[in-house]
Write a protein that holds these residues in place. Structure first.
Motif, mmCIF file in Angstrom:
data_model
loop_
_atom_site.group_PDB
_atom_site.id
_atom_site.type_symbol
_atom_site.label_atom_id
_atom_site.label_comp_id
_atom_site.label_asym_id
_atom_site.label_seq_id
_atom_site.Cartn_x
_atom_site.Cartn_y
_atom_site.Cartn_z
ATOM 1 N N TYR A 190 13.801 -85.143 14.449
ATOM 2 C CA TYR A 190 14.682 -84.010 14.202
ATOM 3 C C TYR A 190 15.182 -83.914 12.763
ATOM 4 C CZ TYR A 190 14.856 -84.847 19.225
ATOM 5 O OH TYR A 190 14.513 -85.088 20.517
ATOM 6 N N ARG A 191 15.206 -85.003 12.046
ATOM 7 C CA ARG A 191 15.939 -85.097 10.782
ATOM 8 C C ARG A 191 15.537 -84.034 9.765
ATOM 9 N NH1 ARG A 191 16.600 -90.891 8.379
ATOM 10 N NH2 ARG A 191 18.347 -90.842 9.846
ATOM 11 N N ASP A 192 14.264 -83.845 9.526
ATOM 12 C CA ASP A 192 13.812 -82.948 8.461
ATOM 13 C C ASP A 192 13.564 -81.520 8.919
ATOM 14 O OD1 ASP A 192 13.848 -85.097 6.666
ATOM 15 O OD2 ASP A 192 11.840 -85.717 7.307
ATOM 16 N N ARG A 193 13.018 -81.370 10.098
ATOM 17 C CA ARG A 193 12.590 -80.034 10.525
ATOM 18 C C ARG A 193 13.635 -79.287 11.337
ATOM 19 N NH1 ARG A 193 6.978 -80.268 13.405
ATOM 20 N NH2 ARG A 193 7.323 -77.992 13.295
ATOM 21 N N TYR A 194 14.563 -80.016 11.971
ATOM 22 C CA TYR A 194 15.530 -79.375 12.858
ATOM 23 C C TYR A 194 16.953 -79.814 12.486
ATOM 24 C CZ TYR A 194 11.119 -79.101 15.386
ATOM 25 O OH TYR A 194 9.805 -78.899 15.722
ATOM 26 N N PRO A 195 17.473 -79.305 11.398
ATOM 27 C CA PRO A 195 18.771 -79.783 10.911
ATOM 28 C C PRO A 195 19.923 -79.562 11.884
ATOM 29 C CG PRO A 195 18.107 -77.753 9.788
ATOM 30 C CD PRO A 195 16.922 -78.240 10.546
ATOM 31 N N ASN A 196 19.831 -78.567 12.731
ATOM 32 C CA ASN A 196 20.893 -78.310 13.699
ATOM 33 C C ASN A 196 20.848 -79.270 14.889
ATOM 34 O OD1 ASN A 196 22.071 -76.036 12.343
ATOM 35 N ND2 ASN A 196 20.293 -74.847 12.994
ATOM 36 N N HIS A 212 18.920 -87.145 18.818
ATOM 37 C CA HIS A 212 18.337 -88.431 19.206
ATOM 38 C C HIS A 212 19.329 -89.300 19.979
ATOM 39 C CE1 HIS A 212 20.529 -89.258 15.494
ATOM 40 N NE2 HIS A 212 20.533 -90.532 15.823
ATOM 41 N N VAL A 240 15.172 -90.550 15.641
ATOM 42 C CA VAL A 240 15.877 -89.642 14.737
ATOM 43 C C VAL A 240 14.918 -88.890 13.830
ATOM 44 C CG1 VAL A 240 16.210 -91.415 12.968
ATOM 45 C CG2 VAL A 240 17.813 -89.489 13.105
ATOM 46 N N GLN A 241 13.771 -89.462 13.511
ATOM 47 C CA GLN A 241 12.821 -88.815 12.603
ATOM 48 C C GLN A 241 12.245 -87.525 13.171
ATOM 49 O OE1 GLN A 241 12.480 -89.760 9.534
ATOM 50 N NE2 GLN A 241 13.780 -91.563 9.815
ATOM 51 N N SER A 272 20.469 -82.658 14.397
ATOM 52 C CA SER A 272 20.497 -83.949 13.711
ATOM 53 C C SER A 272 21.031 -85.088 14.577
ATOM 54 C CB SER A 272 21.338 -83.852 12.433
ATOM 55 O OG SER A 272 22.686 -83.513 12.744
ATOM 56 N N GLN A 273 21.773 -84.762 15.638
ATOM 57 C CA GLN A 273 22.300 -85.786 16.521
ATOM 58 C C GLN A 273 21.588 -85.822 17.877
ATOM 59 O OE1 GLN A 273 24.715 -88.053 15.465
ATOM 60 N NE2 GLN A 273 24.188 -87.035 13.541
#
Length: 214
Positions: A157-163, A168, A154-155, A165-166
């Motif tokens: 995508y979490r901060d850099r790719y908010p769109n 992973h 999850v890390q 977020s799921q």
């Protein structure tokens, strides 16, 4: 005793396990615990062996749906069974997808598909393009998994790719997502063809595009 079916089975198992690039007659002979020369008494070349394997796999592809005269049903049955055959042996996709060449079984299927579309009312040129387009859709779906291309962390995508977020979670549900995505693409493709077919039927006879088959 060494047999044609035994050679095919061993070769396919090797390809499934180690990849197409690792198949050689020498390597296959080692798998079968025979001399490479023994294989050549059954298959003149590796290409002949691969063509035979491709024929065996593609025998599972169903084109009988075109017998009903319903082109949409025929394409649906063909596309689903074609994808299933490729997905069962993804390492062999480059061989199977290369085209019928002179393979008798493959040419019979192509003939049934083209003839079924034309008999259902499609112009020959459109029938050719529909056959090609369906192949593009199926091979694209079989050659790779969209869902498995994402990292499970999850890390990432979490901060850099908010769109995303799921994203992973995609690999965890890859089979379901890939199957549903194929069905969505197939349905949209068929719906689009349905509109094209209706437009062709409404067009004045003299203005209808024709063309020749492959």
């Amino acid at each position: 005793m060494l047999s044609v079916s035994g050679i095919r089975t061993a070769a396919l198992a090797l390809i499934d396990r180690d990849g197409l690039e690792n198949l050689s007659m020498r390597r296959l002979a080692q798998e079968l615990d025979v001399q490479a020369a023994s294989l050549y008494s059954h298959y003149r070349t590796k290409e002949d062996l691969l063509a035979d394997i491709a024929n065996e796999i593609m025998a599972e592809v169903d084109v009988s749906g075109f017998d009903s005269g319903d082109w949409r049903h025929g394409l649906t049955v063909w596309a689903r069974s074609y994808r299933a055959a490729l997905a069962a042996h993804p390492n062999l996709v480059p061989v199977i997808a290369a085209g019928p060449g002179r393979r008798e079984a493959a040419l019979r299927r192509a003939d049934a598909i083209h003839g079924g579309l034309v008999a259902a009312g499609w112009p020959a040129r459109h029938a050719t393009m529909i056959g090609a387009s369906t192949k593009y859709l199926v091979v694209g779906a079989a050659i790779n998994s969209f869902s498995r291309g994402f990292d499970a962390d999850v890390q990432v995508y979490r901060d850099r790719y908010p769109n995303l977020s799921q994203a992973h979670r995609l690999s965890e549900h890859a089979a379901e997502i890939d199957d549903d995505s194929f069905e969505l693409a197939l349905s949209a493709f068929l719906d689009g063809l349905g509109q094209t077919f209706a437009d062709l039927k409404r067009a004045p006879t003299a203005a209808r595009p024709g063309g020749e088959g492959p």
